[in-house]
Design a protein around this motif. Structure first.
Motif, PDB file in Angstrom:
ATOM      1  N   CYS A  67       0.827  -1.215   0.000  1.00 38.05           N
ATOM      2  CA  CYS A  67       0.000   0.000   0.000  1.00 38.05           C
ATOM      3  C   CYS A  67       0.859   1.261   0.000  1.00 38.05           C
ATOM      4  N   THR A  70       2.618   1.653  -3.415  1.00 35.55           N
ATOM      5  CA  THR A  70       1.694   2.044  -4.481  1.00 35.55           C
ATOM      6  C   THR A  70       1.179   3.464  -4.276  1.00 35.55           C
ATOM      7  N   THR A 120      -4.154   4.076  -2.597  1.00 38.94           N
ATOM      8  CA  THR A 120      -3.755   3.138  -3.648  1.00 38.94           C
ATOM      9  C   THR A 120      -4.807   3.069  -4.750  1.00 38.94           C
ATOM     10  N   ASP A 121      -6.000   3.591  -4.459  1.00 41.78           N
ATOM     11  CA  ASP A 121      -7.152   3.498  -5.367  1.00 41.78           C
ATOM     12  C   ASP A 121      -7.553   2.048  -5.627  1.00 41.78           C
ATOM     13  N   ASN A 122      -7.279   1.180  -4.653  1.00 44.46           N
ATOM     14  CA  ASN A 122      -7.651  -0.226  -4.748  1.00 44.46           C
ATOM     15  C   ASN A 122      -8.528  -0.550  -3.538  1.00 44.46           C
ATOM     16  N   MET A 125      -7.474  -3.272  -1.058  1.00 47.13           N
ATOM     17  CA  MET A 125      -6.409  -2.932  -0.096  1.00 47.13           C
ATOM     18  C   MET A 125      -7.011  -2.263   1.136  1.00 47.13           C
TER      19      MET A 125
END
Length: 189
Positions: A67, A70, A120-122, A125
């Motif tokens: 994290c 990224t 992270t734009d995930n 995560m």
């Protein structure tokens, strides 16, 4: 039977995937699942597995170092602003977190880690960091001096953020690793 149907409706409502609506067009309606239900369920599952502090830390390192790497590599001006605003309010958030109605395993000291995961734009995560943070919180005792803890945590988070804002991925990872490794000493099995 109606009793079985009502119980099934209560279960899906409890898990936040459907709700009963009254009135015209009402009935059982599927809704977007709430992450809290998944976090609560998976956190309890991990508790059942009786993880050791070392195992919790291994999982957090695997996810949170990714994290921070990224998030640092992808950091834009909006993300930089979010980090600065967060740090400006962090000590107050930690000091007033016990009185904010948060769940007992939702420590405000975890909020920085959640922010890094969000950056992270995930969404996966963010979810995994939330789960592991809550497991960590359940294994740690409340601090004797909340003021001292707030200052210490803020200092460490500021150092990690400083490296992220400078775009120094290696320093950010190194500082996050050191921070997570130090948390293990406060955990009980």
């Amino acid at each position: 039977s109606r009793a079985v149907f009502r119980e099934a409706m209560r279960i899906v409502d409890h898990h936040g995937v459907a709700e009963m609506r009254r009135g015209p067009g009402g009935g059982l309606v599927v809704v977007a699942p709430k992450a809290d239900a998944a976090v609560r369920t998976l956190s309890l599952n991990l508790e059942y597995l009786d993880l050791t502090p070392k195992q919790i830390n291994e999982a957090r390192l695997a996810i949170e170092l990714t994290c921070v790497r990224t998030a640092t590599a992808n950091l834009d001006e909006r993300g930089r602003r979010r980090i600065r605003v967060f740090l400006d309010d962090e000590i107050d958030t930690i000091l007033h977190g016990r009185d904010s109605g948060r769940a007992s395993d939702d420590f405000p000291t975890n909020d920085f880690h959640l922010l890094v995961a969000e950056l992270t734009d995930n969404p996966a995560m963010r979810l995994f960091v939330d789960i592991l943070s809550r497991v960590t919180s359940r294994h740690s005792d409340r601090a004797d001096s909340l003021e001292e803890t707030a200052q210490d945590v803020h200092r460490v988070h500021s150092r990690i953020a400083e490296a992220m804002l400078a775009g120094d991925v290696e320093a950010a990872e190194r500082r996050m690793k050191r921070h997570l490794d130090s948390v293990v000493h406060y955990l009980h099995p």
